[in-house]
Design an enzyme around this catalytic site. Structure first.
Site, PDB file in Angstrom:
ATOM      1  N   GLU B 210      31.377  16.784  -3.764  1.00 41.69           N
ATOM      2  CA  GLU B 210      31.787  17.986  -4.508  1.00 41.69           C
ATOM      3  C   GLU B 210      32.031  17.534  -5.943  1.00 41.69           C
ATOM      4  O   GLU B 210      33.057  16.934  -6.255  1.00 41.69           O
ATOM      5  CB  GLU B 210      33.060  18.568  -3.887  1.00 41.69           C
ATOM      6  CG  GLU B 210      32.868  19.073  -2.466  1.00 41.69           C
ATOM      7  CD  GLU B 210      32.316  20.493  -2.410  1.00 41.69           C
ATOM      8  OE1 GLU B 210      32.633  21.298  -3.297  1.00 41.69           O
ATOM      9  OE2 GLU B 210      31.534  20.794  -1.480  1.00 41.69           O
ATOM     10  N   CYS B 244      37.341  22.311 -11.294  1.00 44.31           N
ATOM     11  CA  CYS B 244      35.906  22.004 -11.277  1.00 44.31           C
ATOM     12  C   CYS B 244      35.040  23.241 -11.469  1.00 44.31           C
ATOM     13  O   CYS B 244      33.905  23.152 -11.931  1.00 44.31           O
ATOM     14  CB  CYS B 244      35.527  21.273  -9.999  1.00 44.31           C
ATOM     15  SG  CYS B 244      36.120  22.090  -8.511  1.00 44.31           S
TER      16      CYS B 244
END
Lengths: 469, 497
Positions: B210, B244
């Site tokens: 990720e 993110c």
């Protein structure tokens, strides 16, 4: 190959692979290619592997046709956005997942079943809207050459390319940037592929080899088991990723099994398999030497053992008195040799299997459901089949792939489409209902936090209600 | 033997006992995690305050609420997720059992990140537990208070051998990555992601990465900018931009840039007051290194809002940059801080081209009332996820897979996707030793007639749509006929009497 890659990227940017009609037309062209050139495929595989027509049609061409037809019949459904259950917060919005092509996919096929191992992943990649660079193995050279000749005559020449080359060319190829790499073959090369992919953060699917165990229980119709095992082990002259590699059984079963195998092999290939049109040859001298050396250094030859180097022929061979330390039990055989190692119980077989790397396939022959269940629960493998073998790897409706050392990722049927797609999550909100969204903004207060927590607990309890919405 | 190796061996031994297999064990662990979150909320909040200057409201909001949903979902759905999934039968397998059995992978390594240090470790852990794996947990050392708290708390609640916590910096992480795992789950940046995947090659371990990237945010000119700016401001400046999936930069036409800046200014006042530094709701940069990194990105840029900073406090004011050239430094790397560049584009076509010239981002945001424009954005660009008319939200929808594509990541998770990612889907075919007659066609010696029969079985599907409807139609017709005959018989009988 850099040129072909840029050509593919340009073709991708044009957007034509995004259209359902385009993908369908390519899949249909692929089908036509198989139908119109059946004889040429049979001929190429005969030259490469001495493969009988029967095996070529059944285990290569039909497999690809089934995959292509399945994709054609289901493409519309697969391409539709999948709507998902919404949370309370998004209950007035659209939440769905769309499948997108990844981009340019590299498919590196193996030589043992060179048609299906190249074209089945190709079907998936095409169905998912990708451009493809296909690299068939140079070891099955006639088939590679045939694919290189035929594919440009049937498929879009901007989007799909077939290239040739050996191991050194592979190193150069892997320096280029793809959006997915699909590799079938050996563990060592699988690691090379993954290493290169790690440098560019490219996802990979690796379908690797290994040693597929086959346990034959005492409670078993050994005659039938022998037929099914012999068929799987000796088709394509033993050059299969999915056939049982070795048998584990009790000593008393071994005796019956050897007798049954002997009778089977006589039935299948006659007294001289060398003269049978149903039996293949090893693909090259290197493999012949490898199998011969394993055979000579392991156990005792109970059936077969005859060889002819010039013809790359090794008779269907069964070895007994095999020890765990024998080379035939340490390495992948990839030839028509079936070692039988004795164990005193199913549990001992399980312990042996668990000490080794997870295999691509695991087989159990037993009429006792409990034994089958026990074997399945206590082991792990890419796939599992009881009372038969290989079939689970030929089905469009089951995923096929490895786990642990036997690989990562899977394909076949819808699984291929998913492997070669990116599942993009989409939330379409409206801007008009701002009053509910207000709760999440600063300045944070006790009151708004309690309301948020309550809303969250409500959405958990009334999941069904939200789903209806 | 190193501490890391010991922890992994402990986890593997625990896994091999088989105790993580029964659903009751997994449910017990998940419930214990839930208890931990409820009972220790205060300590978790305190650790997050010290790491990221979060306040008491932000902890549940940003980290805990979504975890509780995940746990509840897993508890509810575990029997369904773990059940074998039957596959459609064909003529060939008509009397067999054909199904896919989800199985645990083994020992999973979870490497967390520092920006949501609690959630980014616990969320994948929920998936690992639900799937029946053991897990070695490596929190980010950068968020050190949370890392230490996890090391203290987790063994008090969940099986300490099955789920050991290993703390440490780069050398300890490298040592961990040398060990054998059955899956590695990493959240963080691309550079380390490459190292993680490279280390996984040795044992051919599958990975989920990720990662981040620059998530673009396109604003259409015909929009209610007050709502748009509020949603973007929230997504950008929450956690001081260290998310993110925060909108990294904005693409919009020059003509609306001024209004966008005004909208953001107005919202910032609403959210954080005159001086965000004094607002209890505004965060801080995690450390001096990241503070300096983000401040360097401001060099040479036109600051429309904010720009103030205080190194001692790791404080950077919510900052908006105007007319940012595409080649500038701030547009080359993920910002991961409270700085929002506005890049002008002439049209949506230009925006799409701009986005496609760059690496595929983790998230893409488009603000517009025009459904066609939104559809175009979705189909002509690629990203981990897309949201129209909001930011960040897809993270919280448990039924959506969350993950990147291309440089923004490999694999996805959340909800059922976590379970599937950390399971092996084993194909199973259960046949019997009877009905050998059918098999005879495939055995040598091979003849043309055998081939014809074999082809038929291989190619025939059992319940194709057409066949199913035809069968039903025939059955229905027969039923009607039978009813008519019965009726006729009854009438005749009645008239006789």
């Amino acid at each position: 190959c850099t040129e072909l890659l840029s050509k593919s990227r340009e073709a991708l940017t044009s957007g034509r692979t995004l259209r359902e009609e385009f993908r369908l037309s390519q899949l249909e062209a692929l089908l036509r290619m198989l139908v119109e050139n059946e004889d040429e495929f049979v001929d190429a595989l005969h030259k490469d592997l001495h493969k009988p027509r029967f095996e070529t049609v059944l285990s290569e061409l039909i497999l690809v046709k089934n995959e292509a037809l399945f994709a054609i019949n289901n493409l519309k459904k697969w391409m539709e956005p999948e709507h998902v259950a919404r949370s309370l917060v998004t209950s007035l919005d659209e939440c769905f997942v769309v499948s997108e092509p990844l981009g340019v996919v590299l498919i590196i096929g193996s030589w043992s079943s060179p048609v299906q191992l190249n074209l089945v992943p190709l079907v998936g990649a095409v169905a998912a809207g990708n451009c493809v660079i296909l690299k068939p193995s140079e070891i099955s050279s006639h088939t590679a050459e045939l694919l290189q000749r035929l594919i440009p005559s049937y498929l879009d020449t901007e989007c799909y390319h077939v290239i040739s080359g050996g191991p050194s060319d592979l190193t150069d190829l892997l320096e280029l940037k793809f959006d997915h790499i699909f590799y079938t073959g050996s563990r060592a090369t699988g690691q090379q592929v993954m290493q290169a992919a790690a440098r560019s953060l490219t996802p990979v699917t690796l379908v690797l080899g290994g040693r597929n165990p086959c346990y034959v229980d005492r409670e078993c119709d050994v005659a039938i088991a022998a037929q099914r095992i012999a068929w799987a082990r000796f088709h394509n002259a033993g050059q299969s990723d999915v056939a049982p590699d070795f048998v584990l059984c009790h000593t008393e079963v071994q005796a019956r099994l050897v007798l049954a195998l002997r009778s089977c092999l006589l039935q299948f290939y006659g007294p001289e398999p060398r003269h049978s049109t149903s039996f293949g040859r090893l693909v090259n001298a290197e493999l012949f030497t490898h199998v011969r050396d394993l055979l000579l250094a392991s156990g005792k030859v109970a059936i077969g053992g005859q060889m002819d180097e010039a013809e790359k022929y090794i008779a269907p061979t069964v070895l007994t008195e095999v020890l765990e330390t024998d080379p035939a039990m340490q390495q992948e055989i990839r030839g028509p040799v079936l070692p039988i190692m004795t164990v005193s119980s199913a549990d001992e077989a399980i312990n042996y299997i668990r000490r080794k790397e997870k295999p691509l396939c695991l087989y159990v022959f037993s009429s006792d459901r409990k034994v089958i269940s026990h074997m399945m629960t206590c082991t792990s493998s890419g796939s599992f089949c009881s009372n038969d073998s290989v079939l689970q790897s030929m089905m469009v409706l089951l995923p096929f792939g490895g786990v642990g050392a036997s690989g990562m990722g899977s394909y076949h049927g819808r699984c291929s489409f998913n492997t070669f797609s990116h599942k993009k999550s989409c939330v379409l909100r409206n801007t008009r209902v701002e009053c509910v969204t207000y709760l999440r903004y600063p300045p944070y207060e006790d009151r708004s936090l309690s309301l948020m927590m309550w809303a969250n607990s409500l959405s958990r309890r009334s999941q069904a209600w939200c789903e209806i919405l | 033997m190193s501490m890391e190796k010991q922890a992994v061996e402990r986890a593997r031994t625990a896994f091999l006992t088989g105790r993580a297999r029964p659903l009751e064990f997994r449910a017990r662990q998940l419930k214990a995690l839930q208890r931990m979150i409820t009972e220790q909320e205060h300590d978790i909040a305190a650790a997050l305050k010290r790491d990221l200057n979060r306040n008491e409201f932000q902890t549940p909001l940003f980290e805990l609420v979504s975890l509780e949903s995940e746990i509840q979902l897993a508890l509810e759905k575990l029997p369904e997720w773990t059940a074998p999934r039957p596959a459609e039968k064909t003529l060939l397998t008509i009397s067999d059992e054909v199904y896919i059995q989800p199985e645990p992978l083994g020992v999973v390594l979870i490497i967390g990140a520092w920006n949501y240090p609690f959630a980014l470790v616990i969320q994948p852990l929920i998936g690992a537990i639900a799937a029946g794996n053991a897990a070695v947990i490596k929190p980010s050392e950068v968020s050190e208070h949370t890392a230490r708290l996890l090391e203290d708390l987790l063994p008090q609640y969940i099986d300490r051998d099955m789920y050991p916590v290993v703390n440490g910096g780069v050398p300890e992480t490298q040592e961990l990555l040398q060990q054998r795992f059955d899956h590695v789950f990493y959240t963080g940046n691309g550079a380390v992601g490459k190292l993680v995947m490279g280390a996984a090659v040795h044992h051919l371990t599958p990975v989920t990465l990720e990662l981040g990237g620059k998530s673009p945010c396109y604003i259409d000119k015909d929009c209610d900018l007050s709502v748009v700016c509020r949603r973007i401001t929230w997504g950008k400046f929450v956690n001081c931009g260290q998310t993110c999936i925060a909108p990294d930069y904005v693409l919009c036409e020059q003509s609306i840039q001024g209004r966008v800046v005004e909208g953001i200014r107005h919202t910032l006042l609403e959210f954080y007051g005159d001086d965000p530094k004094t607002s209890p709701d505004y965060g801080r940069m995690i450390n001096k290194r990241h503070f300096k990194r983000v401040m360097d990105l401001l060099e040479g840029e036109t600051v429309a809002l904010g720009g103030e900073s205080d190194e001692a406090d790791c404080y950077i004011a919510p900052t908006v940059l105007l007319d940012v050239p595409p080649h500038s430094r701030v547009m080359q790397e993920e910002i991961f801080g409270p700085v929002l560049p506005l890049v002008s584009v002439g049209s949506v076509d230009e925006a799409i081209r701009f986005i496609n010239q760059r690496e595929k981002p983790l998230a893409l945001y488009v603000f517009s009332y025009d459904k066609k424009l939104i559809k175009r954005m979705i189909s002509e660009t690629s990203s981990g996820g897309v949201i129209a008319n909001d930011t960040l939200l897809h993270y919280s929808v448990g039924s959506l897979p969350f993950g990147g594509v291309g440089k923004s990541g490999i694999g996805s998770y959340h909800g059922k996707h976590s379970f599937e990612r950390m399971s092996h889907q084993r194909a199973c075919l259960i046949r019997s030793l009877s009905r050998e007659g059918m098999n005879k066609v495939r055995y040598p010696p091979q003849e043309a007639s055998k081939l014809r029969v074999a082809k038929y079985f291989m190619q025939k599907r059992l319940w194709t749509g057409g066949l199913c409807w035809v069968t039903l139609a025939v059955l229905a017709a027969l039923l009607v006929l039978a009813l008519l005959i019965t009726l006729l018989a009854l009438i005749l009988k009645g008239s006789e009497q």
